[in-house]
Design an enzyme around this catalytic site. Structure first.
Site, PDB file in Angstrom:
ATOM      1  N   TYR A 149     111.126  32.185  34.332  1.00 14.06           N
ATOM      2  CA  TYR A 149     109.714  32.175  34.709  1.00 14.06           C
ATOM      3  C   TYR A 149     108.863  32.113  33.425  1.00 14.06           C
ATOM      4  O   TYR A 149     109.114  32.858  32.476  1.00 14.06           O
ATOM      5  CB  TYR A 149     109.406  33.444  35.505  1.00 14.06           C
ATOM      6  CG  TYR A 149     107.935  33.627  35.788  1.00 14.06           C
ATOM      7  CD1 TYR A 149     107.252  32.735  36.601  1.00 14.06           C
ATOM      8  CD2 TYR A 149     107.228  34.682  35.230  1.00 14.06           C
ATOM      9  CE1 TYR A 149     105.901  32.902  36.850  1.00 14.06           C
ATOM     10  CE2 TYR A 149     105.882  34.852  35.483  1.00 14.06           C
ATOM     11  CZ  TYR A 149     105.219  33.956  36.292  1.00 14.06           C
ATOM     12  OH  TYR A 149     103.892  34.118  36.535  1.00 14.06           O
ATOM     13  N   LYS A 166     106.083  37.590  45.681  1.00 16.55           N
ATOM     14  CA  LYS A 166     106.721  36.407  46.251  1.00 16.55           C
ATOM     15  C   LYS A 166     107.398  36.750  47.593  1.00 16.55           C
ATOM     16  O   LYS A 166     106.714  37.079  48.527  1.00 16.55           O
ATOM     17  CB  LYS A 166     107.686  35.805  45.229  1.00 16.55           C
ATOM     18  CG  LYS A 166     107.128  35.785  43.779  1.00 16.55           C
ATOM     19  CD  LYS A 166     105.948  34.861  43.602  1.00 16.55           C
ATOM     20  CE  LYS A 166     105.242  34.996  42.255  1.00 16.55           C
ATOM     21  NZ  LYS A 166     106.058  34.963  41.061  1.00 16.55           N
ATOM     22  N   ARG A 191      98.487  58.543  40.702  1.00 14.24           N
ATOM     23  CA  ARG A 191      99.213  57.752  39.690  1.00 14.24           C
ATOM     24  C   ARG A 191     100.672  58.206  39.628  1.00 14.24           C
ATOM     25  O   ARG A 191     101.583  57.403  39.453  1.00 14.24           O
ATOM     26  CB  ARG A 191      98.549  57.888  38.303  1.00 14.24           C
ATOM     27  CG  ARG A 191      99.392  57.259  37.199  1.00 14.24           C
ATOM     28  CD  ARG A 191      98.664  56.912  35.905  1.00 14.24           C
ATOM     29  NE  ARG A 191      97.568  57.775  35.548  1.00 14.24           N
ATOM     30  CZ  ARG A 191      97.692  59.018  35.051  1.00 14.24           C
ATOM     31  NH1 ARG A 191      98.882  59.542  34.833  1.00 14.24           N
ATOM     32  NH2 ARG A 191      96.622  59.717  34.755  1.00 14.24           N
ATOM     33  N   ASP A 215     116.288  39.582  37.331  1.00 15.07           N
ATOM     34  CA  ASP A 215     115.079  39.277  38.091  1.00 15.07           C
ATOM     35  C   ASP A 215     115.538  38.596  39.384  1.00 15.07           C
ATOM     36  O   ASP A 215     116.006  37.465  39.374  1.00 15.07           O
ATOM     37  CB  ASP A 215     114.176  38.348  37.256  1.00 15.07           C
ATOM     38  CG  ASP A 215     112.875  37.973  37.976  1.00 15.07           C
ATOM     39  OD1 ASP A 215     112.839  38.030  39.222  1.00 15.07           O
ATOM     40  OD2 ASP A 215     111.905  37.595  37.291  1.00 15.07           O
TER      41      ASP A 215
HETATM   42  C1  PLP Z   1     105.931  35.271  39.657  1.00 15.40           C
HETATM   43  C2  PLP Z   1     107.145  35.695  38.946  1.00 15.40           C
HETATM   44  C3  PLP Z   1     107.118  36.750  38.029  1.00 15.40           C
HETATM   45  C4  PLP Z   1     105.827  37.462  37.666  1.00 15.40           C
HETATM   46  O1  PLP Z   1     105.353  38.210  38.759  1.00 15.40           O
HETATM   47  P1  PLP Z   1     103.801  38.528  39.028  1.00 15.40           P
HETATM   48  O2  PLP Z   1     103.850  39.290  40.315  1.00 15.40           O
HETATM   49  O3  PLP Z   1     103.086  37.220  39.112  1.00 15.40           O
HETATM   50  O4  PLP Z   1     103.317  39.342  37.882  1.00 15.40           O
HETATM   51  C5  PLP Z   1     108.313  37.141  37.445  1.00 15.40           C
HETATM   52  N1  PLP Z   1     109.476  36.515  37.723  1.00 15.40           N
HETATM   53  C6  PLP Z   1     109.530  35.493  38.598  1.00 15.40           C
HETATM   54  C7  PLP Z   1     110.833  34.843  38.871  1.00 15.40           C
HETATM   55  C8  PLP Z   1     108.378  35.046  39.227  1.00 15.40           C
HETATM   56  O5  PLP Z   1     108.440  34.011  40.076  1.00 15.40           O
END
Ligand code: PLP
Length: 385
Positions: free
Chosen positions: A122, A217, A70, A192
């Site tokens: 998001y 992604k 961890r 982000d």
């Molecule tokens: C999918 C997404 C998230 C969340 O991520 P997860 O891996 O699904 O928890 C946050 N920000 C953006 C822009 C996303 O496309």
């Protein structure tokens, strides 16, 4: 291999590593060689997958630098070194999902902090922000445009949170301009960077304090690993993030760390091809009589578009054969998403409509297929009734 400034309790350690790849090496090289030449014992080319949760102490009072997974795991460290390097960061942490990276980022700030966020976000981020606000943890103000954001950036704001390009309206915000204004007023900036990835945008170089990703992604790229990443150059922020991550536990597993390292190697190639394909798809959509508006910032694989006849959306989604109707984005295979019922369903309808996220909007994540197949598929579904 022994590091002296660690303790055998396995709690406060692992924050002593630095990126060991030279920052002078170009991004493509960093990516292609992600995790390479890390195993000093065997010389294994690729990063070994270390499943062990615990590590033997050589002697009382000594540690190999690894005590408990961890806190620190060799496969995850190799990934984190790469993640730091590609975002021009000194520090990176790999988390169990993009959402856990977002929650972790906010954990670096005191309860009661005032947040100014981009409105077009998001849906999952919006959902957690609404919950954090309802519980009195943070107070949120939203801005639809960059000018509105700069106007609302007053002295009492502690954190500015942006997604650029925005999701799904694909509007770009100027990170350097916003970071400068935020810092003048004593606010920190969190970006982000999921949509553009470090290939098109490196927010820390533009002055942001924290950059984070849903690595599920583009960074992963194959729709087979759920992961998050968070990077910073600020040692004090990193210390808090590391402490909170180790304390609460949403770390990335060794196997997922391995998959993510593997995916990262081709990030540049995938991004380049997705952009080429997206430009072909945009050219088609712009001249299609069934399409009202195309939202594309000029690069990357994400496109949104509005259709003339909203009633035909179910038919369109059911007729596509090359595109898959599914949530998510950033993988090698092309997906189509209907934000109204999927990714953004948790944003109240009147809020969505107020900023232009209307029910006639569809979002495409363009993969690396042959663009002719993608265009043919869309043409058949959009134009042949
Ligand atoms: C999918 C997404 C998230 C969340 O991520 P997860 O891996 O699904 O928890 C946050 N920000 C953006 C822009 C996303 O496309």
């Amino acid at each position: 291999m022994f590091s002296k400034d660690v303790t055998i309790e396995g709690e406060i350690l692992a924050k002593d590593w630095k990126v060991n790849m030279s920052k002078d090496v170009k991004l493509n090289t960093l990516l292609a060689q992600a995790g390479v030449k890390k195993d000093e014992t065997t010389g294994a080319l690729t990063t070994p997958l270390h499943f062990s949760t615990t590590y033997q102490h050589p002697e009382f009072g000594q540690s190999t630098g690894y005590d408990y997974t961890r806190t620190k795991n060799p496969t995850r460290v190799s990934l984190e070194e790469t993640l730091a390097a590609i975002e021009s960061a000194n520090y990176a942490l790999a988390t169990s999902s993009g959402m856990s990276a977002i929650v972790l980022a906010f954990s670096a700030f005191p309860v009661g902090s005032k947040v100014l966020a981009v409105r077009d976000l998001y849906g999952g981020s919006f959902r957690w922000f609404a919950q954090a606000e309802a519980e009195g943890r943070f107070a949120f103000t939203y801005a639809n445009t960059e000018e509105e954001l700069l106007n609302k950036l007053t002295e009492d704001i502690d954190i500015v949170y942006i997604e650029t390009p925005t999701n799904p309206l694909m509007v770009e915000f100027d990170i350097a301009r916003i970071s400068q204004a935020a810092h003048e007023r004593g606010a920190a900036v969190i970006v982000d960077n999921t949509f553009y990835s470090p290939i098109y945008q490196r927010p820390l170089e533009d002055g942001a304090d924290i950059v984070l990703h849903s690595a599920t992604k583009y960074l992963g790229g194959h729709n087979d690993v759920l992961a998050g990443a968070i990077m910073t150059n600020d040692a004090a922020i990193y210390d808090k993030l590391f402490y909170n991550l180790n304390t609460t536990g949403p770390v990335l597993s060794p196997f997922d760390s391995y998959l993510l390292l593997r995916g990262l190697k081709t990030l540049a190639l995938r991004m380049e091809r997705s952009t080429q394909n997206a430009q072909e798809v945009v050219a088609f959509l712009k001249q299609s009589p069934a399409v009202k508006e195309v939202l594309y910032p000029g690069k990357g694989g994400m496109i949104s578009f509005k259709v003339v006849d909203e009633g035909k959306i179910p038919h369109l989604l059911n007729s596509l054969k090359v595109f898959t109707f599914a949530e998510s984005l950033g993988g090698v295979e092309s997906l189509i998403t209907y934000p109204t019922t999927q990714t953004h369903a948790d944003i109240p309808v009147e809020v969505r409509h107020s900023y232009g996220l209307t029910d006639d909007l569809l979002r495409l994540s363009i993969g690396i297929e042959d663009s002719r197949d993608l265009v043919d598929d869309l043409r058949a579904a959009l134009e042949n009734e």
